[in-house]
Enzyme design. Structure first.
Site, PDB file in Angstrom:
ATOM      1  N   SER A   1       0.999  -1.133  -0.227  1.00 54.82           N
ATOM      2  CA  SER A   1      -0.121   0.146   0.021  1.00 54.82           C
ATOM      3  C   SER A   1       0.765   1.236   0.001  1.00 54.82           C
ATOM      4  O   SER A   1       2.230   1.249   0.326  1.00 54.82           O
ATOM      5  CB  SER A   1      -0.967  -0.051   1.171  1.00 54.82           C
ATOM      6  OG  SER A   1      -1.567   1.321   1.642  1.00 54.82           O
TER       7      SER A   1
ATOM      8  N   TYR B   1      -1.884  -1.036  10.740  1.00 53.62           N
ATOM      9  CA  TYR B   1      -1.813  -1.174   9.146  1.00 53.62           C
ATOM     10  C   TYR B   1      -0.586  -0.852   8.513  1.00 53.62           C
ATOM     11  O   TYR B   1      -0.131  -1.530   7.941  1.00 53.62           O
ATOM     12  CB  TYR B   1      -3.334  -0.648   8.705  1.00 53.62           C
ATOM     13  CG  TYR B   1      -3.392  -0.807   7.369  1.00 53.62           C
ATOM     14  CD1 TYR B   1      -3.799  -2.026   6.647  1.00 53.62           C
ATOM     15  CD2 TYR B   1      -2.941   0.351   6.464  1.00 53.62           C
ATOM     16  CE1 TYR B   1      -3.905  -2.219   5.539  1.00 53.62           C
ATOM     17  CE2 TYR B   1      -3.218   0.143   4.783  1.00 53.62           C
ATOM     18  CZ  TYR B   1      -3.364  -1.010   4.498  1.00 53.62           C
ATOM     19  OH  TYR B   1      -3.993  -1.230   3.376  1.00 53.62           O
TER      20      TYR B   1
END
Length: 242
Positions: free
Chosen positions: A135, A148
């Site tokens: 990401s 995350y």
């Protein structure tokens, strides 16, 4: 068939980028191993030459068994897209530690289980591609993304090490680092303030971009000659500045 294209395996294939990549490789003529926790969603895709397995990537044995079954039918996995992941975004001081556990187990251990299921075969054949879902949050940090971000930084670090390790065996490691994409990622966000802020930011930049765009980049990178590697794909909406 001697001219059949090689097998492509995808975790988290039931929606979002995983689904888009499954459709793209199917349209290109590849047989597929599609894995996800929602078998009904895999079945609804209706893709030909596909082995569909209900697999939680935290279950190393189930993942390896799915790979063996698909390889018995279609030959060796030539690309593993380690895509399955969750985003339990939230205020780190208020967030239940169980949310951390889920992200760590799926986004890190699940990725390694996916790699483990195919890596030695790729080394033996001196051919193969690992596509690792990271990401933009694996390149920079964001408020309310603490754990995350940690899991995605892990994917980057492991991928860099694997790329160096596997290069002499002609096995490629490609990292995919998307920004805001139109997927179901927000479905896992329970923190109302975080969710509202994310949606406001997404709206301010005119929305996310289609998962199909990411899939096109992945198939283009895969189709390069084996001696050429696109090491990382970073894709965001044009207006996403951070």
């Amino acid at each position: 068939m001697a001219d059949r294209k090689p097998l492509v395996a995808i975790t988290g294939a039931s929606s979002g980028i995983g689904e888009a990549v499954a459709r793209a490789f199917s349209a290109a003529g590849h047989p597929l191993l599609l894995m996800a926790r929602r078998l009904d969603r895999l079945e609804a895709l209706g893709l030909p030459d596909a082995v569909l397995k209900k697999v939680d990537v935290r279950d190393r044995d189930a993942l390896a068994a799915a790979v063996r079954e698909a390889e018995d039918a279609y030959g060796p996995v030539d690309m593993m897209f380690a895509n399955a992941g969750v985003a339990r975004l939230g205020d780190i001081a208020a967030q239940p530690p169980e949310d951390w556990d889920e992200m760590i187990d799926i986004n890190t251990k699940g990725v390694m289980n996916s790699v483990h299921a195919v890596m030695n075969g790729m080394i033996a054949r001196k051919h193969g591609t690992l596509v690792m879902m990271s990401s933009i949050a694996g390149r920079k940090v964001y408020p309310d993304h603490t754990v995350y971000c940690g899991t995605k930084f892990f994917v980057h670090a492991v991928s860099e090490s694997l790329r160096e390790y596997l290069a002499p065996h002609d096995v490629r490691v490609i990292v995919v680092s998307p920004g805001i994409i139109d997927t179901e990622v927000l479905d896992g966000v329970k923190d109302e303030t975080t969710l509202a802020n994310y949606r406001a930011n997404k709206a301010a930049i005119g929305g996310g971009i289609s998962a199909d765009i990411v899939a096109e980049l992945i198939i283009d990178a895969y189709d390069k000659p084996q001696r050429a590697i696109v090491q990382e794909i970073v894709i965001t909406p044009t207006r996403q500045k951070y």
